[in-house]
Design an enzyme around this catalytic site. Sequence first.
Site: not given
Length: 394
Positions: A60, A113, A186, A211
């Site tokens: 982690r 978005y 972004d 994406k």
Amino acid sequence: MTQHEDKSEENRFATIAVGASESATHPHRDGTNDVIPPIHLSTTFEWSGGADGNEHDYSRESNPTRAALEDRLARIENGDHALAFASGMAAISTTVLTLVPPGGHVVSSDSIYSGTEKLFAELAADHFDIDIDFVDARDPETIAAAVDTDTDLIWAETPTNPLIRLCDIEAIAAVADEYGVPFGVDSTFASPYFQAPLDLGADIVIHSTTKYINGHSDSIGGAVITDDDRVFERLAFAQRVGLGNVLSPFDCYLVGRGLKTLPARMEHHETNAMAVTHFLEEHDRVARVYYPGLESHPQHDLASEQMSGYSGMLSFEFDGTMIELEAFVEGLDVFTPGASLGGTESLIEVPSLMIPDEIGHGEATAEVPDTLVRVSVGLEDANGLCEDLRTALP
């Protein structure tokens, strides 16, 4: 940078993307001769102290596969640091909630978005009492008018989802510098191949690696890249300790695999998108096409200045009834109706039909027309894509 101007930069990008610098002596190769670095699935690593202490102890906090991907992501965006997250929204929410204190102030573009809009308008505003100003970022002056000495973050998408609007990164970065405010971009729709926000003055660039970077529609992920040491330290702590929303080793492998073909894929996406947009512009059932590569786009000049290409995302307004629009979508064969974008396959989405509860119709954010169709142009034959549209359009 103008369209495909600097071939040496393109060649350097491709070299980093393919990972040619990851020689057998790369620290994440463990001394093996693998051409493809191995996936490290172990959650923990044997402890050793002193000078021979491990770089990695617990996955982690640090994992060799994730570290290798983050190194490539940082270099491909000309940043100093990168962090890989479990999703694009995890990357965005960690950035916002880490850099903006409760009761803080964010200035955001109003065309964003829908998931980011919900994060800002509901979670950040309602639960953390963060003041969110949504403004039309196409004019940098509207950003400047909304920013003050109490602003904690400026946020923008360019190109935007799904209206394909642009903002002037360099001009907004100048506003951010004047007030000493971090500026995050972004850049998912452009991908690192066609846009370099850090080079234009942004402090933070975010991608949904789901994406274009992954490119194969088989991994959910996100990334934050920055050249600000202070921002990186805060985000790294939140990613690994405070929130623990890291990208899994196997997903890091998938994203790294996709990154290798990003330059070739983006060139093909753009070529196909240009063919599709020219077809749509001439069709009498299409009212308007939104694509920065078209001279008819109101921000075409800005796109040509700050992007090195126009990517594979476009939207258009259908000229007809909603019943006719639904019939058009159902009549498609090559294009798949569905969410997401940036994969090898062509996808088409009508937000008002497919995600009606998520699109902005309020006063705070830019309104999305009911007849807007968002298209992610894939890597199929361009003539076949246009023929599919021609057959399905009434």
